[in-house]
Design a protein around this motif. Sequence first.
Motif, mmCIF file in Angstrom:
data_model
loop_
_atom_site.group_PDB
_atom_site.id
_atom_site.type_symbol
_atom_site.label_atom_id
_atom_site.label_comp_id
_atom_site.label_asym_id
_atom_site.label_seq_id
_atom_site.Cartn_x
_atom_site.Cartn_y
_atom_site.Cartn_z
ATOM 1 N N UNK A 108 0.793 -1.228 0.000
ATOM 2 C CA UNK A 108 0.000 0.000 0.000
ATOM 3 C C UNK A 108 0.820 1.269 0.000
ATOM 4 N N UNK A 109 1.969 1.239 -0.683
ATOM 5 C CA UNK A 109 2.804 2.432 -0.753
ATOM 6 C C UNK A 109 3.616 2.692 0.501
ATOM 7 N N UNK A 110 3.663 1.706 1.403
ATOM 8 C CA UNK A 110 4.418 1.860 2.653
ATOM 9 C C UNK A 110 5.421 0.713 2.784
ATOM 10 N N UNK A 111 6.624 1.052 3.214
ATOM 11 C CA UNK A 111 7.683 0.061 3.423
ATOM 12 C C UNK A 111 8.017 -0.004 4.908
ATOM 13 N N UNK A 131 6.984 5.968 3.756
ATOM 14 C CA UNK A 131 6.121 6.128 2.588
ATOM 15 C C UNK A 131 6.984 6.120 1.329
ATOM 16 N N UNK A 132 6.594 5.310 0.368
ATOM 17 C CA UNK A 132 7.398 5.157 -0.848
ATOM 18 C C UNK A 132 7.590 6.474 -1.598
ATOM 19 N N UNK A 133 6.591 7.351 -1.557
ATOM 20 C CA UNK A 133 6.713 8.599 -2.318
ATOM 21 C C UNK A 133 7.659 9.599 -1.653
ATOM 22 N N UNK A 134 8.181 9.244 -0.461
ATOM 23 C CA UNK A 134 9.141 10.107 0.219
ATOM 24 C C UNK A 134 10.577 9.612 0.029
ATOM 25 N N UNK A 135 10.719 8.508 -0.727
ATOM 26 C CA UNK A 135 12.043 7.907 -0.925
ATOM 27 C C UNK A 135 12.733 8.514 -2.145
#
Length: 231
Positions: free
Chosen positions: A175-178, A191-195
């Motif tokens: 869900x977009x979280x690691x 959060x993947x979009x912060x990587x």
Amino acid sequence: MFTQSPLIKENQKTPILNMIQKNPREEGLFLALADLLLPGFDRQIENAIDSDNDTLIEAAERAKRLIASAKASAGKKLANLKVADITKLAMTSTGDSVMGEKIYIRQGCIACHAVDQKAVQKGPYLGSAGSKFTKDYLVQSILDPNAVVAQGFQTELITMKDKTAHLGFVTREEGGVIDIRNIAGIVTQIKEDMIAKRDHQPQSMMPAGLAKTLTVTEFSDLISYLVSMKE
């Protein structure tokens, strides 16, 4: 001399002793002694060396030389031996799993490798090491942690867009979280979009050389303990 369970030691020695008594001129039996590094056959070896069979003499002398070397190496620190020699000695020794458990705790292995599923999980769980891994894998993974990294425990460096970084094992991606777990067992959700960048590291998070202060006997005991861990 290696510390071994008396029962296991006798289980190894008795069949060979019986075969040597039946056929003292069978060089293959002395080759087996050399491969297993079994002590306690001095008289049989000397009798073979005194024979008139060159092939038998060569096999018996090899057994005598290798067994003597194993005895001499048993008390040496791993730091003073070649990896190939340590591996051979560890693979041919049975070891004492009871002593191995004490060494596992004393050396601090328990700090990163839980043997209880209820404990905080950090590095690979070893409560079922004997079921999951072969003996040679366990030997190699301790002597050279970078050579074999357990599946799911490849070290990853995640650099964030804000320049912060996280080093550890990715335990979940959904869900977009690691979820990444560091060596202390702390799990951080990212959060993947912060990587900004993800890099797989070639090195294991387990430092090399952790066993170098152990003697060959102690290392064999440690391996025996890990092999005994089955669920």
